[in-house]
Motif scaffolding. Structure first.
Motif, mmCIF file in Angstrom:
data_model
loop_
_atom_site.group_PDB
_atom_site.id
_atom_site.type_symbol
_atom_site.label_atom_id
_atom_site.label_comp_id
_atom_site.label_asym_id
_atom_site.label_seq_id
_atom_site.Cartn_x
_atom_site.Cartn_y
_atom_site.Cartn_z
ATOM 1 N N HIS A 198 4.643 -4.613 -6.739
ATOM 2 C CA HIS A 198 3.620 -3.962 -5.903
ATOM 3 C C HIS A 198 2.292 -3.888 -6.630
ATOM 4 O O HIS A 198 2.258 -3.715 -7.849
ATOM 5 N N ARG A 199 1.252 -3.984 -5.878
ATOM 6 C CA ARG A 199 -0.084 -3.795 -6.442
ATOM 7 C C ARG A 199 -0.716 -2.603 -5.737
ATOM 8 O O ARG A 199 -0.840 -2.579 -4.509
ATOM 9 N N VAL A 200 -1.052 -1.603 -6.523
ATOM 10 C CA VAL A 200 -1.696 -0.411 -5.968
ATOM 11 C C VAL A 200 -3.166 -0.463 -6.359
ATOM 12 O O VAL A 200 -3.504 -0.493 -7.543
ATOM 13 N N GLU B 145 2.713 -5.395 -1.360
ATOM 14 C CA GLU B 145 3.863 -5.952 -2.060
ATOM 15 C C GLU B 145 3.596 -7.440 -2.182
ATOM 16 O O GLU B 145 3.186 -8.097 -1.224
ATOM 17 N N ARG B 146 3.797 -7.942 -3.368
ATOM 18 C CA ARG B 146 3.588 -9.368 -3.557
ATOM 19 C C ARG B 146 4.943 -10.051 -3.673
ATOM 20 O O ARG B 146 5.784 -9.643 -4.455
ATOM 21 N N VAL B 147 5.105 -11.075 -2.854
ATOM 22 C CA VAL B 147 6.379 -11.801 -2.862
ATOM 23 C C VAL B 147 6.124 -13.169 -3.475
ATOM 24 O O VAL B 147 5.218 -13.872 -3.038
ATOM 25 N N ILE C 5 -2.981 -1.542 -10.054
ATOM 26 C CA ILE C 5 -1.839 -1.184 -10.893
ATOM 27 C C ILE C 5 -0.626 -1.978 -10.420
ATOM 28 O O ILE C 5 -0.317 -1.992 -9.232
ATOM 29 N N ASP C 6 0.031 -2.661 -11.343
ATOM 30 C CA ASP C 6 1.232 -3.416 -10.982
ATOM 31 C C ASP C 6 2.461 -2.538 -11.198
ATOM 32 O O ASP C 6 2.720 -2.098 -12.314
ATOM 33 N N VAL C 7 3.146 -2.293 -10.121
ATOM 34 C CA VAL C 7 4.320 -1.426 -10.171
ATOM 35 C C VAL C 7 5.545 -2.228 -9.752
ATOM 36 O O VAL C 7 5.547 -2.833 -8.683
ATOM 37 N N VAL D 23 3.879 -2.019 -14.885
ATOM 38 C CA VAL D 23 3.870 -3.202 -15.740
ATOM 39 C C VAL D 23 2.510 -3.393 -16.418
ATOM 40 O O VAL D 23 2.429 -3.736 -17.577
ATOM 41 N N GLU D 24 1.470 -3.194 -15.648
ATOM 42 C CA GLU D 24 0.135 -3.296 -16.244
ATOM 43 C C GLU D 24 -0.895 -2.681 -15.321
ATOM 44 O O GLU D 24 -0.623 -2.352 -14.171
ATOM 45 N N VAL D 25 -2.112 -2.527 -15.859
ATOM 46 C CA VAL D 25 -3.257 -2.077 -15.068
ATOM 47 C C VAL D 25 -4.298 -3.184 -15.144
ATOM 48 O O VAL D 25 -4.605 -3.670 -16.235
ATOM 49 N N ASN D 26 -4.814 -3.614 -13.980
ATOM 50 C CA ASN D 26 -5.774 -4.709 -13.982
ATOM 51 C C ASN D 26 -7.186 -4.210 -13.738
ATOM 52 O O ASN D 26 -7.441 -3.520 -12.750
ATOM 53 N N ALA D 27 -8.081 -4.593 -14.622
ATOM 54 C CA ALA D 27 -9.507 -4.426 -14.318
ATOM 55 C C ALA D 27 -9.885 -5.641 -13.475
ATOM 56 O O ALA D 27 -9.252 -6.686 -13.575
#
Ligand code: ATP
Ligand code: ATP
Ligand code: MG
Ligand code: MG
Length: 878
Positions: A306-308, A320-322, A428-430, A447-451
């Motif tokens: 997921h990307r929040v 949600e990324r598939v 935010i990648d969850v 998993v990570e935080v993206n700027a």
């Protein structure tokens, strides 16, 4: 046919106030000048064959097929080219609907005007349209292959110049909200808003995005540590720099399955997930190592990706990324299914389209193998086969909107995470099986935080609602449209632009703000010159509007710039039009004064509806502009009895008047007497009526922008027609026995204005050193001569060093002709060299006389005067 010139307009212009993006093509029809389309054998048929879709153009008949009807009946080639240029752009998906064509003063030469979406494509479409029509006129057809090539080239222009999808979404949103934007010249920077109110973005980073936050987010390991310390669930893992440490690292995370990824990778590069064996781990390590030195070894968590997206502290979208996959139909092989999926027009290369094509790589084959499949396996009906392990859109994944499903606790967590990292925009990648339950309960991880997160997945998810995340960014940057702007005051007219612009800037300075202004002498910010030169075009205006220190922009706006490029801004807050008089006629296809008036009225019309057009009520052409503008009107007049102005005030309007020796502003029942003209140095003690007019215009423009009466008065009192503040505008020097005046009057209207001052000089002989720029028409020089004869008792006719293409001596002859027509016995002589002419006049000046010099070079003239010993510049004379 021959294209003589192609101009690209980018702002409100002569042809349209609303359509800014126009190509103006000056076209010589040559052999086709005498041939309307119905007289060219086979033209209609050839055109319909080449571009059948022209059927859709209504044109003047106002119905489908209207334009083609005109072609059949007979219309001129310029008009056809206009429609073809529009259609070529339409055919490649670049909307362009507006067009105009008119013949210029030179028979056979046309101005063909048409809209563009992309500049280069627009210019190309114009050239292609000429090629196409010429070919049909000559040979009856345009080869299909050439048309295909034209269309391909047009598509390429569009693609090459396209903004990235996230940037594009943000600028579109800005446009929707009336916020101006422009691209800057480096690093894909986009400026939103103007001057001191501007904000910048670069993709989805803003000028508020902190460098510390970005660097932290880019370092995945550091991010995890900071988040772990805050109690946020993150994957257990470690960073290694050597293959030797791999085994221990795997042990530390608790054994397989694991994930190996570069410390600072993105877009899924160098990342391998769900690693289950030593040999996989070794090759995954190598892959990660290619992207960065440090390699993360981390426990693999099962779950959906997921990307929040958090903007300005709030969760604005969840997707949600598939991962890239195909679904079987029981007949096709996996290779065929991939091909089929990639043929979707929504899938492009990289980030250009809504989705990206699926590309198979090392992990794809690994995945297939694990599923016991190969590319040539036939996939059973409805079975899903994943082709990529990670879900990045850029590797062919798809997105499903989950914004409405996220659990409030996860919202809280996401917002807290972004604060912790320190970003205004973050993704935010969850990894969790169910975003609608708290991550903690599902054993999910961050998993990570993206700027600089991409917006594509939220704006165009494959399933679910599109989220206006760009809108959230624009709302964060600007409270409202107003907050993106600085006041823009644009000044035009035939004469007095520079003087009024400077005076207006000076008045505004009394408010303590930083004023950026452009004039024929240069571009200034605050007290300082930024760039000297004739800066009355859109580039200089851009410079001011891009300057982050500028709080108010005052822009001298000359005809040349409006003609060449259009205005540099969509609308101003105040558009001042001083006068419209004959000058430069015959240049740029502006052949008569009505056309000139129409051109200058662009400044009055391109004003916000809640702004003001400040118009000269004494000049009928200017006063008439009131009809055309949607803005409020404010008039200025030298004539306190002006009926127009009286009526205007009666209706509650605002105006500036010269009455009883005062500059006054009237609004409804109120009269604000601002200052006696005698106390306004610029007016030369009230003896220069045209300067009073300029002062009225500037005072009024400031007043409607809420500058106080006291500030306007202070500005008027301290602004001087001096060499330093207005070089070449009524600079008067006391040379002891006589005076010299240097002024830049160079057209009949300004000669008359100057004459009104010179005639007030009562003490002695009035001597003129006169000439004019060589590119004016013959009759203009004769007029100058006639006017000069009415002003001076003695005249020296000189010429500019730069004759602008005219034969040496010809301008002087024409001026002399004018003098003789009015006063055959007036004393005059011709000295073509300006320096000699000035020196002669100064040498022979009798006591108490006034030598009026109208030079080509202001600085040289002033130097020659100053060379005569002690001279006092007189700033205010009674
Ligand atoms: P992007 O820039 O697109 O976000 P990236 O290259 O920065 O990708 P990550 O976000 O770290 O890489 O990982 C990409 C994807 O791999 C994640 O979104 C997630 O689906 C998966 N992934 C990464 N690490 C793990 C993990 N420890 N457990 C499970 N899945 C993981
Ligand atoms: P340019 O088109 O050369 O930039 P401009 O419009 O900026 O000219 P100014 O430089 O302010 O005009 O003034 C040029 C000359 O025009 C002055 O020196 C004066 O002789 C004359 N002039 C100034 N104001 C007016 C006016 N309101 N009406 C007529 N003539 C004027
Ligand atoms: Mg990621
Ligand atoms: Mg000027």
């Amino acid at each position: 046919m021959r294209i003589l010139k192609i101009q690209t307009l980018r702002g409100p212009n002569y042809w349209s106030i609303r359509r800014h993006k126009l190509i103006v093509m000056r076209l010589d029809l040559e052999n086709l000048a005498e041939s309307p389309s119905n007289e060219i054998p086979g033209f209609y048929e050839g055109l319909v064959e080449a571009l059948p879709s022209l059927e859709g153009h209504y044109c003047s008949p106002g119905c489908r097929g209207g334009f083609l009807m005109r072609v059949k009946e007979g219309t001129m080639m310029g008009h056809i080219i206009e429609h073809v240029a529009l259609e070529l752009q339409e055919l490649v998906g670049m909307p362009a609907a507006f067009g105009r064509t008119r013949e210029t003063g030179t028979p056979g030469i046309y101005q063909v005007v048409f809209e563009y979406e992309n500049e280069e494509a627009g210019r190309y479409a114009g050239r292609a349209a000429v090629r196409l029509c010429q070919s049909i006129a000559d040979r009856g057809r345009y080869p299909q292959a050439e048309l295909e090539q034209d269309l391909q080239d047009l598509r390429d222009f569009a693609r090459d110049s396209a903004l990235g999808p996230s940037t594009e979404a943000i600028v579109k949103e800005a446009e929707k909200k009336g916020i101006p934007w422009m691209t800057l010249d480096a690093r894909f920077l986009i400026q939103l808003g103007y001057g001191a109110s501007q904000k910048r973005i670069q993709a989805t980073m803003t000028n508020n995005t902190g460098i510390l936050g970005v660097e932290l987010a880019c370092d995945k390991e550091a991010t995890k540590r900071i988040l772990a310390a805050a109690g946020v669930p993150v994957p257990r893992g470690s960073v290694i720099n050597f293959l030797d440490d791999l085994e221990e690292a795997i042990e530390y995370v608790g054994g397989y399955p694991i994930v190996i990824k570069p410390v600072d990778g993105n877009h899924g590069r160098g990342i391998t997930i769900d690693i289950r064996s030593w040999s996989e781990a070794e090759s995954a390590y190598d892959a990660a190592r290619q992207v960065s030195r440090g390699v993360i070894i981390e426990k693999y968590y099962t779950g959906r990706d997921h990307r929040v997206l958090v903007v300005d502290g709030k969760v604005v979208a969840v997707a949600e990324r598939v991962p890239a996959h195909v679904v079987g139909d029981g007949k096709s092989t996996i290779a065929e299914l991939v091909e089929d999926t990639n043929s979707d027009p929504n899938r492009g290369e990289g980030h250009e389209s809504v989705l990206t094509k699926i590309e198979l790589d090392r992990t794809s084959y690994q995945l297939l193998e694990r599923q016991g499949l190969t590319l040539s396996s036939i996939l059973p009906k409805d079975k899903t086969c994943y082709l990529r392990a990670t879900a990045n859109l850029s590797t062919g994944g798809i997105a499903v909107d989950r914004t409405d499903e996220i659990h409030p606790e996860n919202v809280w967590m996401a917002q807290r995470i972004v604060k912790t990292i320190g970003l205004d925009i973050a993704g935010i990648d969850v990894v969790t099986n169910d975003i609608s339950r708290p991550v903690r309960e599902t054993d999910g991880v961050i998993v990570e935080v993206n700027a600089a997160p991409g917006f594509r997945m939220h704006i165009s998810p494959s399933y679910g609602t599109s989220r206006n995340v760009a809108g959230a960014v624009v709302d964060m940057l600007f409270k409202n449209e107003q907050a993106s702007r600085v006041p823009i005051l644009s000044v035009t007219g035939t004469n007095g632009k520079t003087t009024t612009t400077r005076l207006l800037a000076h008045i505004f300075r009394q408010t303590g703000k930083v004023i950026g202004y452009t004039t024929t002498d240069g571009t200034y910010v605050g007290e300082y010159l930024v760039e000297s030169g004739d800066n009355t075009g859109p580039q200089s205006a851009q410079l001011i509007l891009q300057d982050p220190t500028v709080q108010v922009a005052v822009l001298e706006t000359a005809r040349g710039g409006i003609l060449r490029c259009g205005l540099a801004f969509e609308s101003s807050n105040v558009g001042v039009v001083l006068n419209v008089a004959a000058d430069h006629l015959g240049l740029g296809d502006i052949d008569n004064i009505d056309q000139l008036g129409h051109l200058k009225s662009v400044v009055a019309e391109a004003v916000y509806p809640d702004g003001y057009a400040v118009l000269n009520a004494d000049d009928p052409r200017v006063a008439a502009m009131a009809e055309k503008t949607k803005a409020n009107i404010a008039y200025f007049t030298m004539n306190s009895d002006s009926q127009l102005v009286r009526d205007h005030i009666q209706k509650g309007g605002v105006a500036a008047l010269y009455e009883n020796g005062y500059i006054s502003i009237l609004k409804g029942d109120w009269t604000h007497r601002i200052e006696k003209v005698e106390n306004i140095p610029l007016t030369m003690g009230g003896r220069a009526p045209f300067m009073i007019a300029n002062a009225l215009a500037a005072s009024l423009a400031a007043f409607v922008q809420n500058v106080t009466i006291e500030q306007i008065r202070a500005g008027l009192n301290t602004f001087r027609a001096s060499v330093s503040q207005t070089p070449g505008r009524m600079n008067l020097f006391n040379l002891g026995n006589y005076h010299a005046l240097v002024d830049y009057a160079h057209n009949p209207h300004s000669y008359e204005a100057l004459g009104s001052f010179v005639k007030n000089w009562n003490s002695g002989q009035r001597i003129g050193v006169v000439g004019g720029p060589g590119d004016r028409r013959d009759e203009d020089f004769v007029t100058l001569g006639k006017l000069a004869a009415g002003i001076f008792e003695k005249i020296i006719v000189k010429e500019d060093d730069d004759t602008r293409g005219r034969a040496r001596g010809s301008a002087a002859e024409l001026i002399s002709k004018g003098i003789k027509q009015v006063k055959p016995d007036l004393s005059y002589e011709m000295i073509l060299d300006e320096t000699q002419a000035i020196n002669k006049a100064l040498d022979s000046a009798p006591d108490n006389s006034l030598v009026v010099i109208l030079p080509e070079s202001i600085t040289r003239a002033i130097k020659l005067i100053k060379a005569r010993g002690v001279v006092k510049e007189e700033l205010q004379q009674q």
